[in-house]
Design a protein around this motif. Sequence first.
Motif, PDB file in Angstrom:
ATOM      1  N   GLY A 227       0.840  -1.185   0.000  1.00  0.00           N
ATOM      2  CA  GLY A 227       0.000   0.000   0.000  1.00  0.00           C
ATOM      3  C   GLY A 227       0.879   1.239   0.000  1.00  0.00           C
ATOM      4  O   GLY A 227       1.866   1.317   0.730  1.00  0.00           O
ATOM      5  N   ASP A 229       2.209   4.971   0.635  1.00  0.00           N
ATOM      6  CA  ASP A 229       2.097   6.030   1.641  1.00  0.00           C
ATOM      7  C   ASP A 229       1.722   7.357   0.994  1.00  0.00           C
ATOM      8  O   ASP A 229       0.956   8.135   1.555  1.00  0.00           O
ATOM      9  CB  ASP A 229       3.424   6.191   2.394  1.00  0.00           C
ATOM     10  CG  ASP A 229       3.806   4.938   3.152  1.00  0.00           C
ATOM     11  OD1 ASP A 229       2.923   4.363   3.821  1.00  0.00           O
ATOM     12  OD2 ASP A 229       4.974   4.515   3.065  1.00  0.00           O
ATOM     13  N   ARG A 255      -7.228   6.624  -4.021  1.00  0.00           N
ATOM     14  CA  ARG A 255      -7.618   6.353  -2.624  1.00  0.00           C
ATOM     15  C   ARG A 255      -7.481   4.872  -2.313  1.00  0.00           C
ATOM     16  O   ARG A 255      -6.996   4.497  -1.222  1.00  0.00           O
ATOM     17  CB  ARG A 255      -9.068   6.821  -2.424  1.00  0.00           C
ATOM     18  CG  ARG A 255      -9.684   6.438  -1.082  1.00  0.00           C
ATOM     19  CD  ARG A 255      -8.997   7.128   0.077  1.00  0.00           C
ATOM     20  NE  ARG A 255      -9.525   6.666   1.350  1.00  0.00           N
ATOM     21  CZ  ARG A 255      -9.107   5.572   1.987  1.00  0.00           C
ATOM     22  NH1 ARG A 255      -8.142   4.804   1.458  1.00  0.00           N
ATOM     23  NH2 ARG A 255      -9.630   5.235   3.157  1.00  0.00           N
ATOM     24  N   GLU A 256      -7.887   4.010  -3.221  1.00  0.00           N
ATOM     25  CA  GLU A 256      -7.833   2.565  -2.986  1.00  0.00           C
ATOM     26  C   GLU A 256      -6.410   2.036  -2.929  1.00  0.00           C
ATOM     27  O   GLU A 256      -6.152   1.006  -2.296  1.00  0.00           O
ATOM     28  CB  GLU A 256      -8.620   1.840  -4.073  1.00  0.00           C
ATOM     29  CG  GLU A 256     -10.122   2.088  -4.022  1.00  0.00           C
ATOM     30  CD  GLU A 256     -10.845   1.606  -5.266  1.00  0.00           C
ATOM     31  OE1 GLU A 256     -10.153   1.105  -6.186  1.00  0.00           O
ATOM     32  OE2 GLU A 256     -12.083   1.727  -5.327  1.00  0.00           O
ATOM     33  N   SER A 259      -2.143   3.110   1.537  1.00  0.00           N
ATOM     34  CA  SER A 259      -2.004   2.157   2.632  1.00  0.00           C
ATOM     35  C   SER A 259      -3.214   2.200   3.566  1.00  0.00           C
ATOM     36  O   SER A 259      -3.781   3.273   3.824  1.00  0.00           O
ATOM     37  CB  SER A 259      -0.732   2.472   3.424  1.00  0.00           C
ATOM     38  OG  SER A 259      -0.673   1.701   4.612  1.00  0.00           O
ATOM     39  N   SER A 260      -3.586   1.049   4.096  1.00  0.00           N
ATOM     40  CA  SER A 260      -4.678   0.984   5.069  1.00  0.00           C
ATOM     41  C   SER A 260      -4.305   1.673   6.376  1.00  0.00           C
ATOM     42  O   SER A 260      -5.176   1.990   7.193  1.00  0.00           O
ATOM     43  CB  SER A 260      -5.041  -0.484   5.336  1.00  0.00           C
ATOM     44  OG  SER A 260      -3.915  -1.190   5.844  1.00  0.00           O
ATOM     45  N   LYS A 261      -3.018   1.929   6.573  1.00  0.00           N
ATOM     46  CA  LYS A 261      -2.548   2.631   7.767  1.00  0.00           C
ATOM     47  C   LYS A 261      -2.679   4.142   7.631  1.00  0.00           C
ATOM     48  O   LYS A 261      -2.424   4.875   8.581  1.00  0.00           O
ATOM     49  CB  LYS A 261      -1.081   2.275   8.042  1.00  0.00           C
ATOM     50  CG  LYS A 261      -0.833   0.800   8.304  1.00  0.00           C
ATOM     51  CD  LYS A 261       0.642   0.549   8.521  1.00  0.00           C
ATOM     52  CE  LYS A 261       0.926  -0.926   8.756  1.00  0.00           C
ATOM     53  NZ  LYS A 261       2.387  -1.180   8.927  1.00  0.00           N
ATOM     54  N   GLY A 262      -3.068   4.598   6.431  1.00  0.00           N
ATOM     55  CA  GLY A 262      -3.186   6.023   6.189  1.00  0.00           C
ATOM     56  C   GLY A 262      -2.189   6.489   5.157  1.00  0.00           C
ATOM     57  O   GLY A 262      -1.065   5.978   5.073  1.00  0.00           O
ATOM     58  N   ALA A 394      -6.202  10.328   3.402  1.00  0.00           N
ATOM     59  CA  ALA A 394      -7.042   9.121   3.515  1.00  0.00           C
ATOM     60  C   ALA A 394      -6.934   8.546   4.919  1.00  0.00           C
ATOM     61  O   ALA A 394      -5.901   8.663   5.562  1.00  0.00           O
ATOM     62  CB  ALA A 394      -6.596   8.087   2.496  1.00  0.00           C
TER      63      ALA A 394
END
Length: 394
Positions: A227, A229, A255-256, A259-262, A394
Amino acid sequence: MGKREKQKQKHQRSQRGKGSYNFHQDEDGDIDDTAPFSSLPEEVDKDLQEEEEDEDCVDDNTDEQEQDPSLDMPSKFLLYQQSVQSPKGDISYMQKFFLMYVGGRMPLHLQEDFCGTALLSTEWLRGDSRKTAVGLDLDLEALDWCMENNIPKVGADGFSRISLFHGNVLQPLQSKLVKMDPRQLIESISLTQKGDDVQAGVLESNIQEGSAAEDDKIFKRDFPLPGRDIICAFNYSCCCLHKRAELVLYFRHAREALSSKGGIFVMDLYGGSSSENKLRLQRRFPNFTYVWEQDEFDIIQRKTRISLHFHLKKQHRKLRHAFSYSWRLWTLPEIRDCLEEAGFRSVHFWIRAMPDSTEIARTEGFGAGKDIKYEEATSFEQQDSWNAYIVGVA
């Protein structure tokens, strides 16, 4: 004998006895100056006006200067990098934005959309062996030029930390991995750079794990990537998207991929009263002059055509229409609304006013506007010209 052959012979006679072409390379990492409106001369030199009508001009559509080495024409990609881009400044701001709005870790994984020669991505890899970069662009020629000219300068591990994809930002998962033949990879890496690191084992490892895959086609959807950064779209590239639905779709893809961490998405935009007029601007460098030409502005569709020309001083030649784009000039509120619709939780504007076009008659290199810093703003009065970073979080 045709007109073009006569021009070719004329140029060859004029170049006899002349040495190789030397270029100015900007090394100031503090300059963030990707915008043509950082130099806003109200006049174009008489030399340029006269040469516009001169027969001894080269239009990039012919590609004749690349077919005949005797013409000693520089690559249009090299000229673009030297006159338009300043990756160190962009990276400095992106890291600042990430730490301000996300924080908790250092950004390591970058994606550069509309990357062209991926100069920013290759600069990103320097200084930290943990960093990776992904580049995506429609121009396969520019991506190949990067593989041959930019990535080898990073070092022996450059090819293993960057992945370039040829495709459309609106359909990123269908883009194809750009691959380099292992033999070309070895030839491209300079053995004089970091001699202790360039060893047979290192090269062999990079060839096996890098972008030089054996499959005919590797799509981005099948390629494992962390993902990101930071995702960026610079040099006003989002102006290439003319419809609101396209802009929202692109922002959703960005956006997709974060990273899921932001993470953050960063793009740039220009504007001001002078941006909605027919313009012809120039910026002088030691061995060439960069010319930005903006056609008539359509206030209903908010569209114009941008052309970039290069006047090569030593060779007394002009590379016309080296790059040409059909742009829609988006407004800051439109960008913000589209980012929010795409799922970004907050949007921030960082803006700086640029030198007034009515006061500057000539600009040398990256001089004009270099001391003007970007500042975060929630309101900003109209100027003759301005540049902005837009940050979606995000």
